[in-house]
Design a protein around this motif. Sequence first.
Motif, PDB file in Angstrom:
ATOM      1  N   ILE A   4      63.300  67.455  16.895  1.00  0.00           N
ATOM      2  CA  ILE A   4      62.520  66.707  18.111  1.00  0.00           C
ATOM      3  C   ILE A   4      61.907  65.446  17.600  1.00  0.00           C
ATOM      4  O   ILE A   4      62.208  65.004  16.439  1.00  0.00           O
ATOM      5  CB  ILE A   4      61.226  67.712  18.416  1.00  0.00           C
ATOM      6  CG1 ILE A   4      60.162  67.808  17.415  1.00  0.00           C
ATOM      7  CG2 ILE A   4      61.531  69.058  18.962  1.00  0.00           C
ATOM      8  CD1 ILE A   4      58.897  68.122  17.673  1.00  0.00           C
ATOM      9  N   THR A   5      61.807  64.775  18.740  1.00  0.00           N
ATOM     10  CA  THR A   5      61.066  63.328  18.678  1.00  0.00           C
ATOM     11  C   THR A   5      59.974  63.489  19.173  1.00  0.00           C
ATOM     12  O   THR A   5      59.656  63.670  20.246  1.00  0.00           O
ATOM     13  CB  THR A   5      62.137  62.333  19.132  1.00  0.00           C
ATOM     14  OG1 THR A   5      63.569  62.238  18.544  1.00  0.00           O
ATOM     15  CG2 THR A   5      61.627  60.830  19.034  1.00  0.00           C
ATOM     16  N   GLU A  18      49.910  57.507   4.863  1.00  0.00           N
ATOM     17  CA  GLU A  18      48.951  57.270   3.530  1.00  0.00           C
ATOM     18  C   GLU A  18      48.312  58.780   3.205  1.00  0.00           C
ATOM     19  O   GLU A  18      48.190  58.826   1.851  1.00  0.00           O
ATOM     20  CB  GLU A  18      47.635  56.420   4.300  1.00  0.00           C
ATOM     21  CG  GLU A  18      46.617  56.042   3.024  1.00  0.00           C
ATOM     22  CD  GLU A  18      45.452  55.143   3.509  1.00  0.00           C
ATOM     23  OE1 GLU A  18      44.407  55.475   3.250  1.00  0.00           O
ATOM     24  OE2 GLU A  18      46.075  54.278   4.329  1.00  0.00           O
ATOM     25  N   HIS A  19      48.030  59.545   4.191  1.00  0.00           N
ATOM     26  CA  HIS A  19      47.513  60.968   3.740  1.00  0.00           C
ATOM     27  C   HIS A  19      48.531  61.700   3.005  1.00  0.00           C
ATOM     28  O   HIS A  19      48.160  62.401   1.847  1.00  0.00           O
ATOM     29  CB  HIS A  19      47.138  61.736   4.873  1.00  0.00           C
ATOM     30  CG  HIS A  19      46.473  63.041   4.428  1.00  0.00           C
ATOM     31  ND1 HIS A  19      45.483  63.308   3.891  1.00  0.00           N
ATOM     32  CD2 HIS A  19      47.222  64.168   4.696  1.00  0.00           C
ATOM     33  CE1 HIS A  19      45.218  64.685   3.854  1.00  0.00           C
ATOM     34  NE2 HIS A  19      46.319  65.181   4.168  1.00  0.00           N
ATOM     35  N   ILE A  20      49.709  61.516   3.069  1.00  0.00           N
ATOM     36  CA  ILE A  20      50.684  62.636   2.481  1.00  0.00           C
ATOM     37  C   ILE A  20      51.465  61.933   1.255  1.00  0.00           C
ATOM     38  O   ILE A  20      52.132  62.693   0.613  1.00  0.00           O
ATOM     39  CB  ILE A  20      51.817  63.023   3.464  1.00  0.00           C
ATOM     40  CG1 ILE A  20      52.502  62.111   4.168  1.00  0.00           C
ATOM     41  CG2 ILE A  20      51.119  63.849   4.621  1.00  0.00           C
ATOM     42  CD1 ILE A  20      53.728  62.685   4.952  1.00  0.00           C
ATOM     43  N   SER A  26      57.704  65.601   8.379  1.00  0.00           N
ATOM     44  CA  SER A  26      58.127  66.666   9.147  1.00  0.00           C
ATOM     45  C   SER A  26      57.483  68.019   8.759  1.00  0.00           C
ATOM     46  O   SER A  26      56.996  68.818   9.496  1.00  0.00           O
ATOM     47  CB  SER A  26      59.463  66.980   8.843  1.00  0.00           C
ATOM     48  OG  SER A  26      60.285  65.709   9.418  1.00  0.00           O
ATOM     49  N   ALA A  27      57.190  68.161   7.460  1.00  0.00           N
ATOM     50  CA  ALA A  27      56.453  69.240   7.006  1.00  0.00           C
ATOM     51  C   ALA A  27      54.989  69.356   7.588  1.00  0.00           C
ATOM     52  O   ALA A  27      54.464  70.308   7.884  1.00  0.00           O
ATOM     53  CB  ALA A  27      56.569  69.779   5.514  1.00  0.00           C
ATOM     54  N   ALA A  32      50.696  71.202  11.066  1.00  0.00           N
ATOM     55  CA  ALA A  32      49.742  70.732  11.738  1.00  0.00           C
ATOM     56  C   ALA A  32      49.988  71.461  13.223  1.00  0.00           C
ATOM     57  O   ALA A  32      48.860  72.142  13.796  1.00  0.00           O
ATOM     58  CB  ALA A  32      49.661  69.303  12.027  1.00  0.00           C
ATOM     59  N   ALA A  33      51.038  71.610  13.533  1.00  0.00           N
ATOM     60  CA  ALA A  33      51.503  72.358  14.952  1.00  0.00           C
ATOM     61  C   ALA A  33      51.023  73.952  14.658  1.00  0.00           C
ATOM     62  O   ALA A  33      50.571  74.631  15.824  1.00  0.00           O
ATOM     63  CB  ALA A  33      52.832  72.148  15.355  1.00  0.00           C
TER      64      ALA A  33
END
Length: 54
Positions: A4-5, A18-20, A26-27, A32-33
């Motif tokens: 998906i986009t 910045e967080h990851i 993608s992961a 999160a989903a």
Amino acid sequence: MARITIRLPDDLDADVEEHIGYGSKSAFYREAAEEKLNREQAACDGAAAEQAEQ
């Protein structure tokens, strides 16, 4: 697996990067989903349980 986009505001995308760090975006979005779906299902289950008690 589906590909998906998604469109995100630039600042949100930058915050995620910045967080990851060097991790997989993608992961991150997949997890999160899944977490959101689990929270919403738990809320629905809780509401159903409350309604059953009445």
